[in-house]
Every structure is written in structure tokens, then in C-alpha cells.
Design a protein around this motif. Structure first.
Motif, PDB file in Angstrom:
ATOM      1  N   THR A  63       0.839  -1.189   0.000  1.00 53.92           N
ATOM      2  CA  THR A  63       0.000   0.000   0.000  1.00 53.92           C
ATOM      3  C   THR A  63       0.882   1.250   0.000  1.00 53.92           C
ATOM      4  O   THR A  63       2.094   1.164   0.200  1.00 53.92           O
ATOM      5  CB  THR A  63      -0.915   0.045   1.238  1.00 53.92           C
ATOM      6  N   VAL A 103      -8.195  -0.152  -0.994  1.00 52.38           N
ATOM      7  CA  VAL A 103      -6.777   0.027  -0.716  1.00 52.38           C
ATOM      8  C   VAL A 103      -6.130   0.731  -1.899  1.00 52.38           C
ATOM      9  O   VAL A 103      -6.546   0.557  -3.046  1.00 52.38           O
ATOM     10  CB  VAL A 103      -6.037  -1.297  -0.410  1.00 52.38           C
ATOM     11  N   LEU A 105      -2.575   1.108  -3.767  1.00 51.17           N
ATOM     12  CA  LEU A 105      -1.304   0.414  -3.893  1.00 51.17           C
ATOM     13  C   LEU A 105      -0.249   1.272  -4.546  1.00 51.17           C
ATOM     14  O   LEU A 105      -0.562   2.129  -5.376  1.00 51.17           O
ATOM     15  CB  LEU A 105      -1.486  -0.853  -4.719  1.00 51.17           C
TER      16      LEU A 105
END
Length: 108
Positions: A63, A103, A105
Motif C-alpha cells: 500500500t 486500498v 497500492l
């Protein structure tokens, strides 16, 4: 075979063997090597389809905060490397609040 490697890595994580290994070796560069292997070499060399669903279950995806996560049960966005950092925390937090399981990345 690539899918056997995925199963072996899956077993390492499920048994928390990685927790016993030297964390210095489980870093962004080494994870990138693993992913690059599956992305460019494994399916061509072994003429097989990689089990992408199993690969997504492994915490091999970094992340923006530097944490390694699995992406099988989330919506993952790869942001461009040249994305300005100014204000990013605000809109990422707002996006995460608006929708669970998002999320962001790092792109490498």
C-alpha cells in the motif's frame, strides 16, 4: 510450477512462518521480484495459467503506507507514480470512509 510456488508461499503465510523469518528479507524489493516472476515469466515458461485468485490472497501487495496486504477481498487502486502527495491523505481517507475495503497500492 508457478501454482505450486503460490501454494508453498500460501502455506508459509498461513503457518506464520514469515513471522519467524528475518523481516529485512521480506521487503518491497523482494516482494516485487516474486510478483515480477508471476507476471512475466511463470505462465510463459511453464505454459500454464497462474491461479490469480490464490495469488491475490497472499499479502504481497504494498500500500501507499508501506504495508503489505492481500487484495482478494478489496477494491484495489494502483496510483500513478507521479501523483502529487499534497492532499492525498484527505481524499484517500474520504474514499475509504465512503466505501469499505478500498486500498491504494504503490505502482512499481
Amino acid at each position: 510450477e508457478p501454482n505450486k510456488i503460490i501454494k508453498a508461499v500460501e502455506k508459509l503465510f498461513s503457518n506464520d512462518v514469515i513471522g519467524l523469518l528475518d523481516r529485512e528479507q521480506f521487503n518491497s524489493d523482494n516482494v516485487q521480484l516474486i510478483l515480477r516472476y508471476f507476471n512475466s515469466h511463470a505462465s510463459i515458461r511453464y505454459n500454464t495459467t497462474i491461479d490469480v485468485a490464490a495469488l491475490k490472497k497472499l499479502p504481497l501487495f504494498e500500500t501507499l503506507s508501506g504495508k503489505f496486504v492481500q487484495i482478494s477481498a478489496v477494491t484495489a487502486f494502483c496510483l500513478p507514480e507521479d501523483m502529487p502527495e499534497y492532499g492525498a491523505n484527505q481524499w484517500m481517507t474520504a474514499a475509504s470512509r465512503a466505501r469499505d475495503n478500498i486500498v491504494f497500492l504503490k505502482r512499481k
